[in-house]
Design an enzyme around this catalytic site. Structure first.
Site, PDB file in Angstrom:
ATOM      1  CG  LEU A  33      39.320  68.034  35.499  1.00 37.52           C
ATOM      2  CD1 LEU A  33      39.553  69.545  35.456  1.00 37.52           C
ATOM      3  CD2 LEU A  33      40.617  67.307  35.110  1.00 37.52           C
ATOM      4  N   GLY A  36      41.131  62.853  38.022  1.00 35.00           N
ATOM      5  CA  GLY A  36      42.137  63.246  37.025  1.00 35.00           C
ATOM      6  C   GLY A  36      42.726  64.611  37.370  1.00 35.00           C
ATOM      7  CG  PHE A  73      41.267  55.584  29.773  1.00 35.49           C
ATOM      8  CD1 PHE A  73      42.050  54.464  29.948  1.00 35.49           C
ATOM      9  CD2 PHE A  73      41.442  56.339  28.617  1.00 35.49           C
ATOM     10  CE1 PHE A  73      42.989  54.087  28.992  1.00 35.49           C
ATOM     11  CE2 PHE A  73      42.375  55.975  27.656  1.00 35.49           C
ATOM     12  CZ  PHE A  73      43.147  54.846  27.855  1.00 35.49           C
ATOM     13  CB  ALA A  74      35.442  58.308  32.192  1.00 39.84           C
ATOM     14  CG  ASN A  92      32.052  57.159  37.830  1.00 39.49           C
ATOM     15  OD1 ASN A  92      31.654  57.859  36.908  1.00 39.49           O
ATOM     16  ND2 ASN A  92      33.281  57.219  38.296  1.00 39.49           N
ATOM     17  CE1 TYR A 141      37.851  49.115  38.392  1.00 35.90           C
ATOM     18  CE2 TYR A 141      39.296  47.295  39.019  1.00 35.90           C
ATOM     19  CZ  TYR A 141      38.989  48.354  38.178  1.00 35.90           C
ATOM     20  OH  TYR A 141      39.823  48.635  37.127  1.00 35.90           O
ATOM     21  CG  PHE A 169      47.133  41.228  34.265  1.00 39.87           C
ATOM     22  CD1 PHE A 169      46.295  41.210  33.138  1.00 39.87           C
ATOM     23  CD2 PHE A 169      47.121  40.134  35.096  1.00 39.87           C
ATOM     24  CE1 PHE A 169      45.471  40.114  32.863  1.00 39.87           C
ATOM     25  CE2 PHE A 169      46.310  39.034  34.825  1.00 39.87           C
ATOM     26  CZ  PHE A 169      45.484  39.026  33.716  1.00 39.87           C
ATOM     27  CG  LEU A 190      54.004  47.186  45.765  1.00 43.63           C
ATOM     28  CD1 LEU A 190      53.935  47.170  47.281  1.00 43.63           C
ATOM     29  CD2 LEU A 190      54.305  45.788  45.228  1.00 43.63           C
ATOM     30  NE  ARG A 221      47.899  41.358  42.638  1.00 42.52           N
ATOM     31  CZ  ARG A 221      47.715  40.314  43.439  1.00 42.52           C
ATOM     32  NH1 ARG A 221      48.395  39.197  43.248  1.00 42.52           N
ATOM     33  NH2 ARG A 221      46.849  40.364  44.435  1.00 42.52           N
TER      34      ARG A 221
HETATM   35  N1  UDP Z   1      50.669  45.675  48.347  1.00 43.85           N
HETATM   36  C1  UDP Z   1      51.445  45.661  49.504  1.00 43.85           C
HETATM   37  N2  UDP Z   1      51.609  46.828  50.182  1.00 43.85           N
HETATM   38  C2  UDP Z   1      51.059  47.996  49.781  1.00 43.85           C
HETATM   39  C3  UDP Z   1      50.271  48.015  48.595  1.00 43.85           C
HETATM   40  C4  UDP Z   1      50.088  46.829  47.905  1.00 43.85           C
HETATM   41  O1  UDP Z   1      51.956  44.611  49.919  1.00 43.85           O
HETATM   42  O2  UDP Z   1      51.252  49.006  50.453  1.00 43.85           O
HETATM   43  C5  UDP Z   1      50.502  44.426  47.584  1.00 43.85           C
HETATM   44  C6  UDP Z   1      49.051  44.014  47.379  1.00 43.85           C
HETATM   45  O3  UDP Z   1      48.624  43.217  48.459  1.00 43.85           O
HETATM   46  C7  UDP Z   1      49.154  43.252  46.058  1.00 43.85           C
HETATM   47  C8  UDP Z   1      50.302  43.931  45.320  1.00 43.85           C
HETATM   48  O4  UDP Z   1      51.039  44.645  46.311  1.00 43.85           O
HETATM   49  O5  UDP Z   1      49.527  41.923  46.305  1.00 43.85           O
HETATM   50  C9  UDP Z   1      49.825  44.904  44.253  1.00 43.85           C
HETATM   51  O6  UDP Z   1      48.855  45.742  44.844  1.00 43.85           O
HETATM   52  P1  UDP Z   1      48.284  47.028  44.107  1.00 43.85           P
HETATM   53  O7  UDP Z   1      47.332  47.695  45.053  1.00 43.85           O
HETATM   54  O8  UDP Z   1      49.420  47.843  43.575  1.00 43.85           O
HETATM   55  O9  UDP Z   1      47.532  46.436  42.841  1.00 43.85           O
HETATM   56  P2  UDP Z   1      46.346  45.332  42.721  1.00 43.85           P
HETATM   57  O10 UDP Z   1      47.065  44.023  42.496  1.00 43.85           O
HETATM   58  O11 UDP Z   1      45.538  45.369  43.970  1.00 43.85           O
HETATM   59  O12 UDP Z   1      45.604  45.776  41.521  1.00 43.85           O
END
Ligand code: UDP
Length: 329
Positions: A33, A36, A73-74, A92, A141, A169, A190, A221
């Protein structure tokens, strides 16, 4: 079948528990938690609060419950945090997984599905990215997730543990019931950040760079619905039970959308103008990440249902509109 879900109170974990319970499986959740949420845990699952780095705790759960398969998933999953505090990620993600594997070996549990990531690839050499492409992570990461995959590989050779690694993804969206969804603190993703604008929680959304070598200059993405991800875990368990073969699969829709396209899509779904501000690039962001999902489709029989960004954003919006402060509401 009894399935132990480590991190079952987190975003993807909680959605997987909902799908497992829908299928009638006995589901046991472990979560510390820290990130989570107690309210994300399905009421029909059994819950043990504890940390996967605590071997005695894990041993006790494995002794009490007769576990057929584990879904893991942890882990810590913030790229920027992993660059500031890498040892937290080694502790972790790697030490945690090592402790879990020790306990699984001693307690004769031999099947595990676990979360990996597109971040294992780093800057992709091909688009779409195949599982056989080179893996050169560009952040801690991604490095710890790749090391986890390697740990599984060698442990499986010595101890006959079977594993499936799922390289996600961009996970997005929320459960169709509207009961659970994404709630991170801090929020860095995002789609939830975009939806904070029509929820009056922020004035605009920041676009991190519009000078990438892509069609509109913003990053591309592959957004994949969390319920589609959840289903892939269940198919992966079935696959391990049937074949006993360890493997690695990408999980994405196989189609990419730019940051600007996602914002436009959210404007359509919410009916809000959602102002956007162009900002400098965020470090560590590859221009384009798109999965080849051909292998998951061919071998696991996985077919994503939410293929349009509008459908993914609609489900996320249902959750965020009704729970503007996430699980605190
Ligand atoms: N992004 C953005 N503004 C935000 C957050 C993310 O433009 O406030 C962009 C980020 O640069 C990436 C895409 O959105 O190109 C997806 O980012 P997110 O952090 O969601 O996932 P990631 O691809 O990093 O796993």
């Amino acid at each position: 079948m009894a399935v132990l879900v480590l991190g079952g109170a987190g975003y993807i974990g909680s959605h997987t528990v909902y799908e497992l319970i829908d299928r009638g499986e006995d589901t046991i959740v472990i979560d510390n938690l820290q990130t989570g949420h107690i309210d994300a845990i399905h009421p029909d699952s059994k819950f043990y609060k504890g940390d996967i780095r605590d071997k005695e705790f894990l041993d006790n759960v494995f002794k009490k419950e007769k576990i057929d398969a584990v879904i893991h998933f942890a882990a810590s999953s913030l790229v920027s945090e992993s660059m500031i505090d890498p040892l937290k990620y080694y502790d972790n993600n790697l030490y945690g997984t090592m402790t879990l594997l020790r306990s699984m070996v001693e307690n004769n549990v031999d099947k595990i599905i676990f979360s990996s990531t597109a971040a294992t690839y780093g800057e992709p050499e091909n688009i779409p990215i195949k599982e056989t492409d080179r893996t050169v992570p560009i952040n801690t990461y991604g490095e710890t997730k790749l090391s986890m995959e390697k740990m599984f590989k060698w442990v499986s050779v010595a101890h006959n543990i079977k594993y499936v690694s799922l390289r996600y993804f961009n996970a997005a969206g929320a459960h169709k019931s509207g009961k659970i969804g994404e709630d991170h603190l801090p929020e860095t993703h995002l789609i939830p950040l975009i939806l904070q604008v029509p929820n009056n929680k922020r004035e605009n959304v920041k676009i991190f760079g519009d000078d990438y070598d892509t069609k509109d200059g913003t990053c591309i993405r592959d957004y994949i619905h969390v319920t589609d991800l959840a289903q892939a875990h269940i198919l992966a368990i079935d696959y391990l039970k049937k074949t006993g073969k360890s493997d690695i699969f990408n999980l994405g829709n196989g189609v990419g959308f730019s940051v600007k396209e996602i914002i436009d899509s959210a404007r359509k779904v919410t009916g809000h103008p959602i102002p956007a501000e162009i900002c400098p690039r965020r470090s560590g962001d590859p221009a384009k990440l798109i999965a080849s999902n051909e292998k998951a489709e061919r071998i696991l029989g996985w077919k994503p249902v939410y293929t349009k960004p509008e459908n993914i954003i609609e489900s996320a919006w249902r959750w965020h509109k009704n729970n503007p402060s996430g699980f605190k509401d």
